[in-house]
Scaffold this motif. Structure first.
Motif, PDB file in Angstrom:
ATOM      1  N   VAL A  76      37.091  41.731  49.072  1.00  0.00           N
ATOM      2  CA  VAL A  76      36.785  41.803  47.648  1.00  0.00           C
ATOM      3  C   VAL A  76      35.303  42.067  47.453  1.00  0.00           C
ATOM      4  O   VAL A  76      34.446  41.472  48.112  1.00  0.00           O
ATOM      5  CB  VAL A  76      37.183  40.499  46.948  1.00  0.00           C
ATOM      6  N   GLN A  77      35.012  42.961  46.532  1.00  0.00           N
ATOM      7  CA  GLN A  77      33.620  43.249  46.195  1.00  0.00           C
ATOM      8  C   GLN A  77      33.423  43.189  44.693  1.00  0.00           C
ATOM      9  O   GLN A  77      34.283  43.626  43.921  1.00  0.00           O
ATOM     10  CB  GLN A  77      33.232  44.637  46.695  1.00  0.00           C
ATOM     11  N   ALA A  80      31.754  45.948  38.494  1.00  0.00           N
ATOM     12  CA  ALA A  80      33.002  46.552  38.942  1.00  0.00           C
ATOM     13  C   ALA A  80      33.588  45.685  40.046  1.00  0.00           C
ATOM     14  O   ALA A  80      32.912  45.383  41.028  1.00  0.00           O
ATOM     15  CB  ALA A  80      32.747  47.958  39.459  1.00  0.00           C
ATOM     16  N   SER A 131      36.752  44.613  42.766  1.00  0.00           N
ATOM     17  CA  SER A 131      37.926  45.062  43.523  1.00  0.00           C
ATOM     18  C   SER A 131      38.969  43.956  43.631  1.00  0.00           C
ATOM     19  O   SER A 131      39.998  44.134  44.278  1.00  0.00           O
ATOM     20  CB  SER A 131      37.515  45.542  44.916  1.00  0.00           C
ATOM     21  N   ARG A 174      42.071  41.712  42.897  1.00  0.00           N
ATOM     22  CA  ARG A 174      43.364  42.060  42.313  1.00  0.00           C
ATOM     23  C   ARG A 174      44.268  40.826  42.240  1.00  0.00           C
ATOM     24  O   ARG A 174      44.231  39.997  43.152  1.00  0.00           O
ATOM     25  CB  ARG A 174      44.071  43.131  43.168  1.00  0.00           C
ATOM     26  N   PHE A 202      43.064  42.109  38.727  1.00  0.00           N
ATOM     27  CA  PHE A 202      41.831  41.848  37.984  1.00  0.00           C
ATOM     28  C   PHE A 202      42.121  41.075  36.709  1.00  0.00           C
ATOM     29  O   PHE A 202      41.392  40.140  36.350  1.00  0.00           O
ATOM     30  CB  PHE A 202      41.151  43.181  37.655  1.00  0.00           C
ATOM     31  N   ASN A 241      38.859  47.590  35.674  1.00  0.00           N
ATOM     32  CA  ASN A 241      38.495  46.475  36.562  1.00  0.00           C
ATOM     33  C   ASN A 241      37.009  46.163  36.465  1.00  0.00           C
ATOM     34  O   ASN A 241      36.326  45.948  37.481  1.00  0.00           O
ATOM     35  CB  ASN A 241      38.869  46.798  38.013  1.00  0.00           C
ATOM     36  N   THR A 242      36.525  46.122  35.238  1.00  0.00           N
ATOM     37  CA  THR A 242      35.091  45.969  35.004  1.00  0.00           C
ATOM     38  C   THR A 242      34.837  44.937  33.902  1.00  0.00           C
ATOM     39  O   THR A 242      35.567  44.893  32.908  1.00  0.00           O
ATOM     40  CB  THR A 242      34.458  47.313  34.619  1.00  0.00           C
TER      41      THR A 242
END
Length: 123
Positions: free
Chosen positions: A2-3, A23, A25, A27, A29, A75-76
């Motif tokens: 995850v980032q 942003a 990653s 999930r 999100f 996803n932000t």
């Protein structure tokens, strides 16, 4: 892996505005609460704002000036910062956790942290 990747920091004059983006990653999100924190050198990281699918929270010091929002399709998560003050100068970090309560604890330990982005407000 995850980032969380923050962007949008920079130098701005007092009274100006910046918009930070994060942003993620993680999930899914939409099932994660997202938060913003800030930290000055030698100080503890402090809560700024958090958002889940149904609620938002703000630190008293930023209420009425900062707005947190999210775009689940991208996803932000965003932090719109208006009427910036020199005391808003800090490194700003994005965080993610399934529980928004975790983001609002005194010493938060979310599952994921971003790397931070510098915000500098000149007087």
């Amino acid at each position: 892996q995850v980032q969380l990747v923050e962007s949008g920091g920079g130098l701005v004059q007092a009274g100006g505005s910046l918009r930070l983006s994060c942003a993620a990653s993680v999930r899914p999100f939409s099932n994660h609460a997202m938060g913003w924190f800030r930290q000055a050198p030698g100080k503890e990281r402090e809560f700024v704002a958090a958002i889940s699918s149904i609620i938002t929270y703000y630190a008293d010091s930023v209420k009425g000036r900062f707005t947190v929002s999210r775009d689940n399709a991208k996803n932000t998560v965003y932090l719109q910062m208006n009427s910036l003050k020199p005391e808003d100068t800090d490194v700003y970090y994005c965080a993610a956790d399934p529980s928004i309560a975790v983001l609002r604890t005194t010493h938060p330990r979310p599952k994921y942290w971003g790397q931070g982005t510098q915000v500098t407000v000149s007087s």
